[in-house]
Enzyme design. Structure first.
Site, PDB file in Angstrom:
ATOM      1  CE1 TYR A 166      -3.399   2.831   0.735  1.00  0.00           C
ATOM      2  CE2 TYR A 166      -2.067   3.296   2.677  1.00  0.00           C
ATOM      3  CZ  TYR A 166      -3.075   3.651   1.790  1.00  0.00           C
ATOM      4  OH  TYR A 166      -3.751   4.841   1.975  1.00  0.00           O
ATOM      5  CD  GLU A 188      -8.309   7.593   5.024  1.00  0.00           C
ATOM      6  OE1 GLU A 188      -8.226   7.441   6.257  1.00  0.00           O
ATOM      7  OE2 GLU A 188      -7.345   7.454   4.253  1.00  0.00           O
ATOM      8  CD1 TRP A 222      -3.917   2.379   5.651  1.00  0.00           C
ATOM      9  CD2 TRP A 222      -6.043   3.006   5.925  1.00  0.00           C
ATOM     10  NE1 TRP A 222      -4.471   2.537   4.403  1.00  0.00           N
ATOM     11  CE2 TRP A 222      -5.775   2.925   4.539  1.00  0.00           C
ATOM     12  CE3 TRP A 222      -7.326   3.377   6.340  1.00  0.00           C
ATOM     13  CZ2 TRP A 222      -6.734   3.197   3.560  1.00  0.00           C
ATOM     14  CZ3 TRP A 222      -8.291   3.657   5.364  1.00  0.00           C
ATOM     15  CH2 TRP A 222      -7.987   3.559   4.003  1.00  0.00           C
TER      16      TRP A 222
END
Length: 198
Positions: free
Chosen positions: A21, A43, A51
């Site tokens: 990522y 988000e 995350w």
């Protein structure tokens, strides 16, 4: 230099999913509405969580939310809500699921007014990424006056789960700000990638 010896931002650690990522997405400018919407929703679901938790469930989210088709999500009804609440592959939070629908509807209104969400959101930085020069992860802020401004405007337009910290994370993820630390090998690549304006 071998893949192993490349210098990266510390936050991605050595988790393969996080590294991928970091290397391929984070901080690289995104101008298409579909991806911007996906990040906006993810988000929001990330609020209060890590995350990496969201990344591990990302494919589940895509399947559950019709590949983040904002046209479809904007029309979700109670049956869809109940289906999502029963889906163990995503974050089953009532407020966040309802916010995803609300945000899809607000997203469509912005597209109608500006032609695209991309034009709207990138307009806050004149279509060009803000390039920061942080040397260490500890220097990177959780929010800025600009994310405060965008957050306020998004809320005014009916968006939910768009506090300043979430907005700044969205800006980082979609390359509106380049917060790769100096020395990170992705930094130069993402700068070059972001040369074009929306």
């Amino acid at each position: 230099m071998s893949e192993k010896n490349l210098k990266r931002c510390q936050w991605c650690g050595d988790d393969p999913l996080y590294v991928k990522y970091h290397d391929e997405e984070w901080g690289r400018p995104v101008f298409d509405d579909e991806t911007l919407f996906e990040f906006l929703i993810l988000e929001g679901f990330q609020a209060g969580l890590s995350w990496i938790t969201i990344l591990r469930k990302r494919e589940n989210f895509r399947r559950a939310f019709d590949q983040f088709d904002f046209h479809k999500i904007a029309r979700y009804n109670e049956d869809d809500f109940n289906r999502l609440m029963e889906n163990e592959g995503i974050i089953r939070n009532r407020l966040k699921i309802r916010a995803a629908v609300t945000n899809a509807q607000a997203f469509l209104r912005v597209r109608e007014e500006f032609g695209s969400f991309s034009k709207y959101i990138w307009g806050f930085v004149d279509g060009t990424p803000v390039v920061n020069h942080f040397k260490a992860m500890e220097e990177i802020p959780a929010s800025t006056p600009l994310s405060d401004k965008i957050s306020k405007d998004l809320k005014r337009r009916g968006f939910k789960f768009v506090g300043s910290t979430i907005v700044y994370a969205h800006m980082q993820a979609t390359g509106m700000v380049n917060d790769h630390v100096t020395g990170c090998f992705v930094r130069a690549e993402s700068l070059e990638h972001g040369a074009r304006r929306c």
